[in-house]
Design an enzyme around this catalytic site. Structure first.
Site, short mmCIF file in Angstrom:
data_model
loop_
_atom_site.label_atom_id
_atom_site.label_comp_id
_atom_site.label_asym_id
_atom_site.label_seq_id
_atom_site.Cartn_x
_atom_site.Cartn_y
_atom_site.Cartn_z
N HIS A 129 28.93 45.79 32.98
CA HIS A 129 28.74 44.62 32.10
C HIS A 129 28.27 44.83 30.71
O HIS A 129 27.95 44.11 29.86
CB HIS A 129 27.79 43.34 32.73
CG HIS A 129 28.64 42.83 33.89
ND1 HIS A 129 29.27 41.87 33.98
CD2 HIS A 129 28.22 43.21 35.23
CE1 HIS A 129 29.49 41.60 35.16
NE2 HIS A 129 28.94 42.68 35.90
N HIS A 152 33.30 43.16 27.90
CA HIS A 152 33.66 43.33 29.16
C HIS A 152 34.13 41.77 29.94
O HIS A 152 33.96 40.80 29.14
CB HIS A 152 32.41 43.81 30.19
CG HIS A 152 31.44 42.91 29.91
ND1 HIS A 152 30.45 42.60 29.06
CD2 HIS A 152 30.92 41.79 30.89
CE1 HIS A 152 29.54 41.72 29.28
NE2 HIS A 152 29.79 41.01 30.41
N ASP A 161 33.81 39.20 33.35
CA ASP A 161 33.06 38.84 34.55
C ASP A 161 34.28 38.27 35.48
O ASP A 161 35.06 37.53 35.18
CB ASP A 161 31.94 37.80 34.21
CG ASP A 161 30.92 38.42 33.49
OD1 ASP A 161 30.59 39.45 33.13
OD2 ASP A 161 29.97 37.13 33.30
N HIS A 215 30.67 38.26 40.37
CA HIS A 215 29.47 38.29 39.51
C HIS A 215 28.53 37.33 40.00
O HIS A 215 27.27 37.59 39.96
CB HIS A 215 29.74 38.47 38.09
CG HIS A 215 28.60 38.71 37.22
ND1 HIS A 215 27.65 39.57 37.62
CD2 HIS A 215 28.28 38.05 35.87
CE1 HIS A 215 26.70 39.65 36.50
NE2 HIS A 215 27.15 38.84 35.51
N HIS A 242 27.80 30.15 34.12
CA HIS A 242 28.95 30.98 34.68
C HIS A 242 29.60 30.71 36.18
O HIS A 242 30.86 30.73 36.38
CB HIS A 242 27.86 32.42 35.37
CG HIS A 242 27.95 33.40 34.28
ND1 HIS A 242 26.76 33.19 33.27
CD2 HIS A 242 28.51 34.59 34.07
CE1 HIS A 242 26.76 34.41 32.47
NE2 HIS A 242 27.84 35.03 33.00
N GLU A 257 32.98 38.39 27.56
CA GLU A 257 31.66 38.76 26.84
C GLU A 257 31.61 39.86 25.98
O GLU A 257 32.26 40.79 26.30
CB GLU A 257 30.57 38.84 27.88
CG GLU A 257 30.48 37.21 28.71
CD GLU A 257 29.53 37.31 30.05
OE1 GLU A 257 28.97 36.39 30.46
OE2 GLU A 257 29.19 38.56 30.49
#
Length: 185
Positions: A45, A49, A51, A55, A133, A145
């Site tokens: 991360h 990157h 997710d 995660h 998230h 992100e």
């Protein structure tokens, strides 16, 4: 025109608690070796990157099983206020959204994004709270992100942000690029 919206990894922002990226050179031509070889150590991360659901969702998809069609295609780059509410995204018609600046995504906005977008990206190292998230990843919305959007004007672009194929990982670095849309004649 292309915009590289990727952070350089070794000087990138690091989320508090994540392993900062580093490298060593077990072979180096400057030391008389026949070639240079770089070993890297980093959190999945770090920098820019993606997710994966794993995660934040036990048993969720890992990065190597993500639907890559979510990572490329038409997207909108938009700036909002300090807190994004569901009504703020009503006028966005592109299937992917990149958010300029630092802001908080309200859970209700995340729920609306889950129904509307294939991918949501932010400049910050995190899209927000664990709840945000889970809402997005639970709907298999790709999360990008750590994008760098300072030199990118608001508008529509074509996005390319494919994660490195890290089998079983909950996230992965990407090289994220925006391309201006071609004018149709």
């Amino acid at each position: 025109m292309y915009y590289d919206i990727t952070q350089e990894v070794f000087s990138s922002k690091v989320y508090p608690g994540d392993t900062p990226p580093s490298f060593t050179r077990p072979q180096d031509m400057r030391k008389g070796d026949g070639c240079t070889v770089t070993d890297i150590a980093m959190c999945a991360h770090n920098g820019t990157h993606v997710d994966a659901p794993a995660h934040f969702i036990l048993g969720g998809k890992t990065v190597d099983s993500l639907d890559l069609s979510r990572m490329a295609g038409r997207c909108a780059v938009c700036a909002f206020g300090k807190r994004i509410e569901a009504a703020d995204i009503a006028g966005v018609t592109a299937p992917r959204l990149l958010i300029k600046g630092a802001c908080e995504i309200a859970p209700a906005a995340a729920a609306a994004m889950r129904k509307k977008f294939l991918l949501v990206g932010v400049e910050m190292q995190s899209v927000g709270s664990a709840e945000v998230h889970r809402i997005l990843l639970g709907g298999e919305v790709a999360i990008l992100e750590g994008a760098v959007l300072a030199d990118v004007a608001e508008g529509e672009y074509e996005l390319f942000a494919f994660p490195i194929k890290l089998g079983g990982a909950d996230g992965a670095p990407v090289r994220a690029v925006l391309k201006t849309l071609e004018e149709r004649k």
